[in-house]
Scaffold this motif. Structure first.
Motif, PDB file in Angstrom:
ATOM      1  N   THR A 171     -19.723  30.429  24.688  1.00 49.67           N
ATOM      2  CA  THR A 171     -20.856  31.012  25.406  1.00 49.67           C
ATOM      3  C   THR A 171     -21.460  30.019  26.391  1.00 49.67           C
ATOM      4  OG1 THR A 171     -22.354  30.385  23.591  1.00 49.67           O
ATOM      5  CG2 THR A 171     -21.425  32.606  23.550  1.00 49.67           C
ATOM      6  N   GLN A 172     -21.527  28.753  26.008  1.00 53.37           N
ATOM      7  CA  GLN A 172     -22.158  27.759  26.868  1.00 53.37           C
ATOM      8  C   GLN A 172     -21.352  27.539  28.148  1.00 53.37           C
ATOM      9  OE1 GLN A 172     -22.402  23.429  25.706  1.00 53.37           O
ATOM     10  NE2 GLN A 172     -24.573  23.923  25.573  1.00 53.37           N
ATOM     11  N   PHE A 173     -20.074  27.247  28.023  1.00 52.81           N
ATOM     12  CA  PHE A 173     -19.251  26.974  29.199  1.00 52.81           C
ATOM     13  C   PHE A 173     -19.065  28.228  30.052  1.00 52.81           C
ATOM     14  CE2 PHE A 173     -18.422  23.179  26.885  1.00 52.81           C
ATOM     15  CZ  PHE A 173     -17.995  22.242  27.812  1.00 52.81           C
ATOM     16  N   THR A 174     -18.901  29.383  29.404  1.00 45.76           N
ATOM     17  CA  THR A 174     -18.713  30.625  30.152  1.00 45.76           C
ATOM     18  C   THR A 174     -19.992  30.998  30.893  1.00 45.76           C
ATOM     19  OG1 THR A 174     -17.171  31.353  28.437  1.00 45.76           O
ATOM     20  CG2 THR A 174     -17.939  33.015  29.993  1.00 45.76           C
ATOM     21  N   GLY A 175     -21.140  30.788  30.258  1.00 42.02           N
ATOM     22  CA  GLY A 175     -22.409  31.048  30.917  1.00 42.02           C
ATOM     23  C   GLY A 175     -22.618  30.162  32.131  1.00 42.02           C
ATOM     24  N   ILE A 176     -22.266  28.884  32.006  1.00 43.12           N
ATOM     25  CA  ILE A 176     -22.387  27.949  33.125  1.00 43.12           C
ATOM     26  C   ILE A 176     -21.471  28.367  34.266  1.00 43.12           C
ATOM     27  CG2 ILE A 176     -21.955  25.570  33.850  1.00 43.12           C
ATOM     28  CD1 ILE A 176     -22.747  24.751  30.973  1.00 43.12           C
ATOM     29  N   GLN A 177     -20.245  28.775  33.934  1.00 42.96           N
ATOM     30  CA  GLN A 177     -19.315  29.213  34.961  1.00 42.96           C
ATOM     31  C   GLN A 177     -19.829  30.450  35.676  1.00 42.96           C
ATOM     32  OE1 GLN A 177     -16.275  27.622  35.889  1.00 42.96           O
ATOM     33  NE2 GLN A 177     -16.615  29.020  37.607  1.00 42.96           N
ATOM     34  N   THR A 178     -20.461  31.348  34.949  1.00 44.00           N
ATOM     35  CA  THR A 178     -21.020  32.561  35.547  1.00 44.00           C
ATOM     36  C   THR A 178     -22.107  32.209  36.555  1.00 44.00           C
ATOM     37  OG1 THR A 178     -20.545  33.853  33.556  1.00 44.00           O
ATOM     38  CG2 THR A 178     -22.212  34.730  35.050  1.00 44.00           C
ATOM     39  N   ILE A 179     -22.980  31.283  36.195  1.00 47.31           N
ATOM     40  CA  ILE A 179     -24.026  30.839  37.123  1.00 47.31           C
ATOM     41  C   ILE A 179     -23.406  30.127  38.318  1.00 47.31           C
ATOM     42  CG2 ILE A 179     -25.959  29.249  37.396  1.00 47.31           C
ATOM     43  CD1 ILE A 179     -26.805  29.914  34.556  1.00 47.31           C
ATOM     44  N   LEU A 180     -22.433  29.268  38.052  1.00 43.66           N
ATOM     45  CA  LEU A 180     -21.787  28.517  39.123  1.00 43.66           C
ATOM     46  C   LEU A 180     -21.158  29.448  40.155  1.00 43.66           C
ATOM     47  CD1 LEU A 180     -20.974  25.656  40.121  1.00 43.66           C
ATOM     48  CD2 LEU A 180     -18.868  25.929  38.792  1.00 43.66           C
ATOM     49  N   LEU A 234     -14.269  34.333  32.566  1.00 40.75           N
ATOM     50  CA  LEU A 234     -13.504  34.876  31.441  1.00 40.75           C
ATOM     51  C   LEU A 234     -12.297  33.983  31.132  1.00 40.75           C
ATOM     52  CD1 LEU A 234     -13.630  38.703  32.238  1.00 40.75           C
ATOM     53  CD2 LEU A 234     -14.949  37.433  30.533  1.00 40.75           C
ATOM     54  N   TYR A 235     -11.714  33.413  32.175  1.00 42.39           N
ATOM     55  CA  TYR A 235     -10.624  32.461  31.950  1.00 42.39           C
ATOM     56  C   TYR A 235     -11.132  31.248  31.177  1.00 42.39           C
ATOM     57  CZ  TYR A 235      -7.072  28.937  32.891  1.00 42.39           C
ATOM     58  OH  TYR A 235      -6.128  27.948  32.749  1.00 42.39           O
ATOM     59  N   GLN A 236     -12.317  30.783  31.551  1.00 40.30           N
ATOM     60  CA  GLN A 236     -12.934  29.662  30.849  1.00 40.30           C
ATOM     61  C   GLN A 236     -13.142  29.988  29.378  1.00 40.30           C
ATOM     62  OE1 GLN A 236     -13.660  26.196  30.704  1.00 40.30           O
ATOM     63  NE2 GLN A 236     -14.759  26.445  32.628  1.00 40.30           N
ATOM     64  N   ALA A 237     -13.600  31.203  29.107  1.00 42.88           N
ATOM     65  CA  ALA A 237     -13.846  31.623  27.723  1.00 42.88           C
ATOM     66  C   ALA A 237     -12.554  31.631  26.923  1.00 42.88           C
ATOM     67  CB  ALA A 237     -14.486  33.009  27.708  1.00 42.88           C
ATOM     68  N   PHE A 248      -9.173  31.904  14.656  1.00 41.10           N
ATOM     69  CA  PHE A 248     -10.343  32.434  13.974  1.00 41.10           C
ATOM     70  C   PHE A 248     -11.365  32.986  14.962  1.00 41.10           C
ATOM     71  CE2 PHE A 248      -9.481  29.155  10.460  1.00 41.10           C
ATOM     72  CZ  PHE A 248      -8.650  30.049   9.790  1.00 41.10           C
ATOM     73  N   CYS A 249     -11.468  32.350  16.131  1.00 44.95           N
ATOM     74  CA  CYS A 249     -12.428  32.763  17.156  1.00 44.95           C
ATOM     75  C   CYS A 249     -11.700  33.658  18.160  1.00 44.95           C
ATOM     76  CB  CYS A 249     -13.025  31.541  17.847  1.00 44.95           C
ATOM     77  SG  CYS A 249     -14.266  31.914  19.095  1.00 44.95           S
ATOM     78  N   SER A 250     -12.170  34.883  18.321  1.00 47.19           N
ATOM     79  CA  SER A 250     -11.516  35.825  19.221  1.00 47.19           C
ATOM     80  C   SER A 250     -12.530  36.420  20.193  1.00 47.19           C
ATOM     81  CB  SER A 250     -10.825  36.942  18.424  1.00 47.19           C
ATOM     82  OG  SER A 250     -11.776  37.653  17.640  1.00 47.19           O
ATOM     83  N   LEU A 251     -12.025  36.955  21.294  1.00 46.39           N
ATOM     84  CA  LEU A 251     -12.872  37.489  22.360  1.00 46.39           C
ATOM     85  C   LEU A 251     -12.574  38.968  22.574  1.00 46.39           C
ATOM     86  CD1 LEU A 251     -12.372  34.604  24.960  1.00 46.39           C
ATOM     87  CD2 LEU A 251     -14.068  34.740  23.127  1.00 46.39           C
ATOM     88  N   GLU A 252     -13.601  39.694  22.962  1.00 50.50           N
ATOM     89  CA  GLU A 252     -13.444  41.125  23.202  1.00 50.50           C
ATOM     90  C   GLU A 252     -14.446  41.552  24.260  1.00 50.50           C
ATOM     91  OE1 GLU A 252     -12.899  43.967  19.798  1.00 50.50           O
ATOM     92  OE2 GLU A 252     -14.843  44.710  20.521  1.00 50.50           O
ATOM     93  N   MET A 253     -14.005  42.357  25.207  1.00 45.76           N
ATOM     94  CA  MET A 253     -14.909  42.871  26.227  1.00 45.76           C
ATOM     95  C   MET A 253     -15.604  44.129  25.712  1.00 45.76           C
ATOM     96  SD  MET A 253     -14.766  40.719  28.647  1.00 45.76           S
ATOM     97  CE  MET A 253     -15.805  41.624  29.812  1.00 45.76           C
ATOM     98  N   ASP A 254     -16.899  44.204  25.964  1.00 41.18           N
ATOM     99  CA  ASP A 254     -17.677  45.406  25.673  1.00 41.18           C
ATOM    100  C   ASP A 254     -18.330  45.820  26.984  1.00 41.18           C
ATOM    101  OD1 ASP A 254     -19.533  47.324  24.953  1.00 41.18           O
ATOM    102  OD2 ASP A 254     -20.048  46.358  23.067  1.00 41.18           O
ATOM    103  N   GLY A 255     -17.699  46.761  27.683  1.00 39.64           N
ATOM    104  CA  GLY A 255     -18.148  47.079  29.025  1.00 39.64           C
ATOM    105  C   GLY A 255     -17.912  45.886  29.932  1.00 39.64           C
ATOM    106  N   LYS A 256     -18.970  45.382  30.549  1.00 38.93           N
ATOM    107  CA  LYS A 256     -18.869  44.238  31.444  1.00 38.93           C
ATOM    108  C   LYS A 256     -19.182  42.923  30.740  1.00 38.93           C
ATOM    109  CE  LYS A 256     -20.246  47.054  35.421  1.00 38.93           C
ATOM    110  NZ  LYS A 256     -21.244  47.243  36.500  1.00 38.93           N
ATOM    111  N   SER A 257     -19.503  42.995  29.477  1.00 42.89           N
ATOM    112  CA  SER A 257     -19.948  41.806  28.752  1.00 42.89           C
ATOM    113  C   SER A 257     -18.907  41.335  27.749  1.00 42.89           C
ATOM    114  CB  SER A 257     -21.277  42.091  28.042  1.00 42.89           C
ATOM    115  OG  SER A 257     -22.269  42.462  28.974  1.00 42.89           O
ATOM    116  N   LEU A 258     -19.134  40.128  27.247  1.00 45.31           N
ATOM    117  CA  LEU A 258     -18.172  39.482  26.348  1.00 45.31           C
ATOM    118  C   LEU A 258     -18.744  39.394  24.943  1.00 45.31           C
ATOM    119  CD1 LEU A 258     -15.450  37.860  26.210  1.00 45.31           C
ATOM    120  CD2 LEU A 258     -16.826  35.806  26.616  1.00 45.31           C
ATOM    121  N   ILE A 259     -17.929  39.748  23.951  1.00 48.45           N
ATOM    122  CA  ILE A 259     -18.287  39.603  22.542  1.00 48.45           C
ATOM    123  C   ILE A 259     -17.395  38.522  21.935  1.00 48.45           C
ATOM    124  CG2 ILE A 259     -18.499  40.709  20.293  1.00 48.45           C
ATOM    125  CD1 ILE A 259     -20.427  41.826  22.313  1.00 48.45           C
ATOM    126  N   ILE A 260     -18.006  37.543  21.286  1.00 49.32           N
ATOM    127  CA  ILE A 260     -17.265  36.481  20.607  1.00 49.32           C
ATOM    128  C   ILE A 260     -17.302  36.756  19.118  1.00 49.32           C
ATOM    129  CG2 ILE A 260     -17.077  34.010  20.194  1.00 49.32           C
ATOM    130  CD1 ILE A 260     -19.041  35.222  23.183  1.00 49.32           C
TER     131      ILE A 260
END
Length: 504
Positions: free
Chosen positions: A227-236, A459-462, A474-486
């Motif tokens: 969440t931290q790195f993906t959030g930063i990339q989104t702002i960037l 999303l690539y960063q995530a 153990f840690c997986s990702l899933e899209m929910d609409g336009k958002s990301l669920i970890i």
């Protein structure tokens, strides 16, 4: 203590009238340093606190019931299939539902003889039995059978430790506040376990300015990094070609994430930056000033024009003029697990959103816990919190281990306090509430805030972070609409979303 002795004690009690049930004195395991050491350091043994079939509360048709849940961990990671803590909780929950559908009295369940093994292992069966004690206690509490519930909760607490396996830790941190809820109603004082000797600050202070050991524990978990790195990339992605940038962090914690953004800004070869200003919101001026000095020093090494401002306030009292936003600055908002702290006060939440809208941000990145503990119905809160925090304790065990120096503080000061508020408070005093992404989406839409796509680069960063994590698989990702669920072992943990505001 011999296993057969405990068995005999429990079954001897079982033949008594259930109303007169008393926990035998010799069931209590003293919490001594010697016992704790022996408990955790026996080689090649599954540590146990309840004897196999001593409570006799599971009914299962075999391994297929577990496999239906599709939450068995891959053997290439663990060496053999391992059930997650959340899966064990679900097994116990389904068993309880089976009994109640057959009109069993909840109290009588714990004295039923065992007629079938669970399948995967006796240890899994035992953990599910232990969990069922907690579930029955919650059902009794819901039905106002306070005396019976308290006796079972005492049993749960006597046989669990805050430093044992994940199932026992969950039972401990849930049983304590449930017992406190009962005592709160009857005005009976309660003796707390040694973990409360930490004497934590008030919860609001913990949330706004968490202790460094809590932050460092969180940083070791893979979904935190995602969440931290993906959030930063989104702002960037929104600000990288702008000249004057104003980042507002609604809960800065350590601020280390902004060094990553600084490096990205100067490293892309297209930096037109005239000023990067970061405004931190928090209640500890000293801590924020220390963060500001570190970030300023780092910016100097990059020859980056930088300014750091502080807003000493909780989120309930935020005003626009506190941010000193200047003409020509493009604002971006970073809300990392902060907005949920205002769910108990809709007026304050509305006020904060109005302030944010008036700042006309280009984007607001929001990370929130993906669980619903905001329901007024106690048993629904209990079930939701049980599965969510089972996954959290499971991740702590997998990624950090039981004996890490910071984990006890993170459990007792942060997680334990939130769980306690979920169970011991009702109405306006139930201040620690979480909602799932769908609720946040509906809430933001009422304010005219539109969900926006996360970029391909974010999303690539995530995905990169999840794949390279030491807990890969153990840690997986899933899209929910336009958002990301970890997720952690299939259980949703965090949501990451980006939002755009209508122009003021």
């Amino acid at each position: 203590m011999a296993v057969h002795t405990i068995d005999n004690d429990i079954h001897a009690v079982a033949v008594k009238d259930a109303e007169n049930f008393e926990i035998p004195n010799n069931l209590a395991i003293p919490l001594t340093e010697k016992n704790m050491y022996s408990y955790h350091h026996e080689e090649n043994k599954e540590n146990t606190v309840l004897p196999q079939a001593s409570l006799g509360i599971l009914r299962y048709k075999g391994k297929e019931k577990v496999n239906e849940m599709n939450l068995v961990m891959p053997s290439h990671i663990t060496g053999s299939p391992v059930l997650s803590t959340t899966t064990i909780m679900k097994i116990a929950k389904e068993q309880l539902l089976h009994y109640t559908s057959q009109n069993y009295d909840a109290y009588s369940i714990i004295f039923s003889p065992l007629i079938a093994d669970l399948g995967p292992s006796p240890q899994v069966t035992e953990k599910a039995e232990f969990t069922l004690l907690l579930l029955v206690s919650a059902e009794m509490l819901t039905n106002q059978q306070f005396g019976r519930a308290k006796k079972l909760l005492n049993l749960c607490i006597n046989f669990s430790f805050p430093t044992s396996n994940p199932v026992q830790r969950v039972v401990y941190y849930f049983a304590e506040p449930l017992r406190k809820r009962i005592n709160k109603g009857t005005e009976i004082p309660i003796l707390r376990a040694n973990v409360d000797a930490l004497n934590p600050d008030g919860m609001e202070e913990v949330l706004m300015d968490p202790r460094i050991d809590v932050i460092e524990t969180e940083q070791m978990l893979p979904f935190r990094k995602v969440t931290q790195f993906t959030g930063i990339q989104t702002i960037l992605d929104c600000i990288k070609l702008l000249k004057r940038i104003h980042l507002i962090d609604l809960g800065i914690k350590t601020g280390s994430q902004w060094t990553i953004l600084m490096q990205a800004l100067v490293g892309n070869g297209e930096c037109l930056l005239e000023l990067l200003k970061i405004t931190a919101v928090g209640t500890s001026l000293i801590r924020m000033q220390e963060i500001g000095k570190r970030l300023t020093s780092f910016a100097d090494t990059l020859d980056l024009p930088f300014s750091f401002k502080t807003v000493v306030s909780d989120l309930q009292n935020i005003k626009k003029d506190l941010f000193e936003s200047k003409v020509g600055e493009v604002v971006a908002i970073y809300a990392d697990s902060r907005l949920w702290t205002l769910l108990a006060w809709p007026n304050h939440f509305r006020s904060l959103i109005q302030v944010i809208k008036s700042l006309d941000p280009c984007v607001m990145v929001v990370t929130e816990i993906e669980a619903n503990t905001n329901t007024p119905i106690f048993i629904d809160r209990f079930n939701e919190a049980l599965f969510y925090y089972s996954a959290i304790f499971d991740s702590l065990e997998t990624c950090i281990g039981w004996n890490h120096q910071h984990r006890a503080v993170a459990q007792g000061v942060y997680i334990g306090k939130i769980i306690e508020n979920i169970f011991t408070s009702e109405g306006e005093v139930m201040v620690h509430r979480h909602e799932k992404l769908e609720s946040w989406t509906a809430l933001f839409e009422r304010f005219g805030i539109a969900e926006t796509e996360l970029s391909h680069s974010s999303l690539y960063q995530a995905k990169l972070l999840a794949d390279k994590s030491t807990c890969h698989g153990f840690c997986s990702l899933e899209m929910d609409g336009k958002s990301l669920i970890i997720k952690w072992k299939g259980t949703p943990i965090k949501s990451l979303s980006a939002w755009r505001f209508p122009h003021v």
